[in-house]
Enzyme design. Structure first.
Site, PDB file in Angstrom:
ATOM      1  N   GLU A 120     -68.085 -72.934 -18.752  1.00 47.94           N
ATOM      2  CA  GLU A 120     -67.545 -71.567 -18.676  1.00 47.94           C
ATOM      3  C   GLU A 120     -67.847 -70.848 -19.985  1.00 47.94           C
ATOM      4  OE1 GLU A 120     -66.693 -68.929 -17.190  1.00 47.94           O
ATOM      5  OE2 GLU A 120     -64.771 -69.406 -16.232  1.00 47.94           O
ATOM      6  N   ASP A 121     -67.862 -69.521 -19.929  1.00 46.32           N
ATOM      7  CA  ASP A 121     -68.108 -68.766 -21.162  1.00 46.32           C
ATOM      8  C   ASP A 121     -66.844 -68.621 -22.000  1.00 46.32           C
ATOM      9  OD1 ASP A 121     -66.906 -67.104 -19.305  1.00 46.32           O
ATOM     10  OD2 ASP A 121     -68.195 -65.373 -19.694  1.00 46.32           O
ATOM     11  N   ASP A 143     -59.453 -67.397 -20.883  1.00 42.58           N
ATOM     12  CA  ASP A 143     -58.508 -66.362 -21.308  1.00 42.58           C
ATOM     13  C   ASP A 143     -57.085 -66.867 -21.075  1.00 42.58           C
ATOM     14  OD1 ASP A 143     -57.072 -64.026 -21.814  1.00 42.58           O
ATOM     15  OD2 ASP A 143     -58.616 -62.739 -20.980  1.00 42.58           O
ATOM     16  N   PHE A 146     -61.645 -57.810 -27.033  1.00 42.21           N
ATOM     17  CA  PHE A 146     -62.631 -57.791 -25.951  1.00 42.21           C
ATOM     18  C   PHE A 146     -64.001 -58.071 -26.555  1.00 42.21           C
ATOM     19  CE2 PHE A 146     -65.264 -56.663 -22.491  1.00 42.21           C
ATOM     20  CZ  PHE A 146     -64.472 -56.815 -21.367  1.00 42.21           C
ATOM     21  N   ARG A 206     -74.826 -57.859 -21.843  1.00 36.12           N
ATOM     22  CA  ARG A 206     -75.249 -59.249 -21.665  1.00 36.12           C
ATOM     23  C   ARG A 206     -76.514 -59.542 -22.474  1.00 36.12           C
ATOM     24  NH1 ARG A 206     -72.140 -61.526 -17.614  1.00 36.12           N
ATOM     25  NH2 ARG A 206     -71.556 -60.202 -15.835  1.00 36.12           N
TER      26      ARG A 206
END
Length: 217
Positions: free
Chosen positions: A133-134, A137, A186, A199
């Protein structure tokens, strides 16, 4: 006990944009570079070594890459793992699959997740599964995904995330392997997006308010 990740402090201001190469069309919309591309690469190599040492027992490994944000990290991580696989005295069969996660019913969120894409998850039985996963959260989605994967009787399930976010919204979940713990900001770049933009940034950066407004939908 020593931490097995790099913690980036809340008051860390990041690196100036003029110290690195950043596409000109994004210069007005980025506050700072939080993690340069080279640091990401070196940390990824170490994560790959830790994973190889733990999972390289001869049991086939199935890597589940969570799209879209995880594709760049997963690609780089796999390159490192494959290098260990080539040069070690032992080798392990590797397979990579790609999934997306959806949470909806009649266009409304239900809190339940649905796995989109990938092969039949029944093929995970008796395999070592590595979910890539990136960013983690709140941890809510990952805990639900782990339940779905676990229902298919893999030999083991591990999660590797490049980032975990330090946020009050977290349910306390931490992945088995992760590169950096980051402030509750963010973040964009290195395949992390804001409405599909950013991206193509090489570094992980902090978006500014102008950037949010420019690419809002």
């Amino acid at each position: 006990m020593a931490k097995n990740y790099i913690e980036i402090a809340d008051d860390f201001q990041g690196y100036p944009l003029d110290m690195f190469c950043v596409p000109k069309h994004y210069l007005k919309y980025v506050d700072s570079i939080l993690i340069p591309r080279g640091v990401i690469a070196d940390r990824t190599e170490k994560l790959a070594k830790d994973i190889w040492d733990a999972l390289g027992d001869g049991t086939p490994i199935v890597v589940l890459c969570v799209l879209k944000g995880g594709y760049q990290f997963c690609s780089d991580l796999m390159d490192c793992i494959k290098a260990f696989n080539r040069h070690a005295l032992k080798s392990v069969p590797l397979r990579v699959d790609f999934i997306r996660l959806k949470s909806y019913e009649n266009d409304k969120s239900t809190g339940e997740i649905k796995v989109i894409g990938g092969d039949n998850l029944q093929s995970l039985k008796a395999k070592n599964v590595l979910i890539v996963e990136d960013i983690i959260d709140t941890g809510n989605t990952m805990k639900k995904l782990l339940k779905i994967v676990g229902d298919h009787s893999p030999k083991s399930v591990k999660v590797c995330s490049l980032l975990t976010k330090r946020t009050k919204r977290s349910n306390g979940y931490k992945p088995d392997y992760f590169g950096f713990e980051v402030p509750d900001k963010f973040l964009i770049g290195y395949a992390l997006d804001y409405n599909e933009y950013y991206r193509d940034l090489e570094h992980i950066c902090v978006i500014n308010e102008a950037g949010k407004k420019e690419f809002a939908v």
